[in-house]
Design an enzyme around this catalytic site. Structure first.
Site, PDB file in Angstrom:
ATOM      1  N   HIS A  98       0.852  -1.197   0.000  1.00 15.35           N
ATOM      2  CA  HIS A  98       0.000   0.000   0.000  1.00 15.35           C
ATOM      3  C   HIS A  98       0.889   1.249   0.000  1.00 15.35           C
ATOM      4  O   HIS A  98       1.950   1.262   0.630  1.00 15.35           O
ATOM      5  CB  HIS A  98      -0.917  -0.011   1.228  1.00 15.35           C
ATOM      6  CG  HIS A  98      -1.975   1.047   1.168  1.00 15.35           C
ATOM      7  ND1 HIS A  98      -1.708   2.356   1.471  1.00 15.35           N
ATOM      8  CD2 HIS A  98      -3.269   0.990   0.800  1.00 15.35           C
ATOM      9  CE1 HIS A  98      -2.819   3.069   1.301  1.00 15.35           C
ATOM     10  NE2 HIS A  98      -3.785   2.260   0.889  1.00 15.35           N
ATOM     11  N   GLU A 171      -4.138   2.421  -7.411  1.00 18.39           N
ATOM     12  CA  GLU A 171      -4.487   3.467  -6.456  1.00 18.39           C
ATOM     13  C   GLU A 171      -3.588   4.681  -6.674  1.00 18.39           C
ATOM     14  O   GLU A 171      -2.475   4.735  -6.123  1.00 18.39           O
ATOM     15  CB  GLU A 171      -4.296   2.967  -5.022  1.00 18.39           C
ATOM     16  CG  GLU A 171      -5.195   1.821  -4.634  1.00 18.39           C
ATOM     17  CD  GLU A 171      -5.479   1.850  -3.136  1.00 18.39           C
ATOM     18  OE1 GLU A 171      -6.659   1.846  -2.770  1.00 18.39           O
ATOM     19  OE2 GLU A 171      -4.531   1.905  -2.341  1.00 18.39           O
TER      20      GLU A 171
HETATM   21  P1  PGA Z   1      -9.711   6.076   0.403  1.00 11.13           P
HETATM   22  O1  PGA Z   1      -8.425   5.107   0.591  1.00 11.13           O
HETATM   23  O2  PGA Z   1     -10.846   5.179  -0.041  1.00 11.13           O
HETATM   24  O3  PGA Z   1      -9.934   6.680   1.732  1.00 11.13           O
HETATM   25  O4  PGA Z   1      -9.330   7.046  -0.639  1.00 11.13           O
HETATM   26  C1  PGA Z   1      -8.181   4.057  -0.317  1.00 11.13           C
HETATM   27  C2  PGA Z   1      -7.016   3.229   0.137  1.00 11.13           C
HETATM   28  O5  PGA Z   1      -6.091   3.737   0.771  1.00 11.13           O
HETATM   29  O6  PGA Z   1      -6.990   2.014  -0.168  1.00 11.13           O
END
Ligand code: PGA
Length: 260
Positions: A98, A171
């Site tokens: 992540h 992401e």
């Molecule tokens: P968020 O975070 O939905 O708060 O934007 C997504 C994540 O970090 O996986």
């Protein structure tokens, strides 16, 4: 290709105390049980809550995920979490690489690759996160950056065994927790680059059958269906919008309506 299930994976980060996690799970379980079970829901609470969550979710359609996993089974690794122990708590998914771990803890693509191998070797379904920063996007490097992250992480990862699922979450770092999000078209273009990178490594058949693609970054009940569609992303990795039961349920309900 028809993908059997859409996925909503809730990353609760370090946002809730163990008491709050317990309360959320007690509220969310019956609500999810009433919905269409074709949407696979996965909750990733903090490590401290996994044992309680395992007990509270037993027999429910909700699966349990970890927010990270270490690459060794046992040894002198202070603070780390063994994939073996996750499996004994009925954890079946593990988020890997992540961007918050990359940013605050110095995690690298090589480390992500080692974690992928360990997760797969223990029957955990890995969710590898990749994504570019705002500066990288502004410099026109988004696709190069994510392709590199993916290729480095998968460099030593053997092809998945039959039936094993591998998740790749796109992401964009600038979209995480900010309320800004990549347009579905832009995100889908990046996803196609990731898909092609995996096809080059593992072949089209295996990617189609066993790899699933998620979008993450300010997913909310109003925008989720622009990403999660049979011809786009197979699911979402969401944090903020899953912390309140009502909006979590709205995410699942919205996807139920587009995935037929
Ligand atoms: P968020 O975070 O939905 O708060 O934007 C997504 C994540 O970090 O996986």
């Amino acid at each position: 290709m028809t993908v059997e299930h859409p996925y909503i994976i809730a990353n609760w980060k370090m946002q809730l105390s163990p008491a709050d996690v317990e309360q959320r799970l007690r509220d969310v379980r019956p609500a999810i049980e009433q919905l269409d079970h074709r949407v696979r829901t996965v909750i990733c609470p903090s490590f401290l809550s996994l044992a309680t969550a395992s007990r509270l979710l037993a027999g429910s359609p909700i699966s349990l995920g970890a927010q990270d996993v270490f690459w060794a089974e046992r040894g002198a690794y202070t603070g780390e979490i063994s994939p073996l122990d996750l499996r004994t708590l009925n954890v079946t998914y593990a988020i890997i690489g992540h961007s918050e771990r990359r940013q605050h803890l110095g995690e690298t693509d090589v480390m992500a690759g080692r974690k992928m191998i360990a997760a797969m070797g223990h029957g955990l379904q890995p969710i590898l996160c990749v994504g570019e920063s705002a500066a990288q996007r502004a410099a026109g490097q988004a696709e190069t950056v994510v392709r590199h992250q993916l290729a480095e992480a998968f460099r030593s990862v053997p092809p998945p065994t039959r039936g094993q699922r591998i998740f790749v979450a796109y992401e964009p770092v600038w979209a995480i927790g900010t309320g800004e999000f990549a347009s579905a078209e832009v995100a889908t273009d990046v996803m196609r680059v990731l898909e092609q990178t995996l096809v080059d490594l593992y072949g089209a058949g295996l990617v189609e059958q066993q790899f699933r693609f998620l979008y993450g970054g300010s997913v909310n009940p109003d925008n989720i269906t622009s990403y999660v569609q049979p011809e786009r992303f197979h699911g979402a990795l969401a944090a903020t919008a899953t912390l309140e039961v009502e909006s979590f349920i709205r995410l699942v309900t919205a996807v139920t309506q587009v995935w037929r």
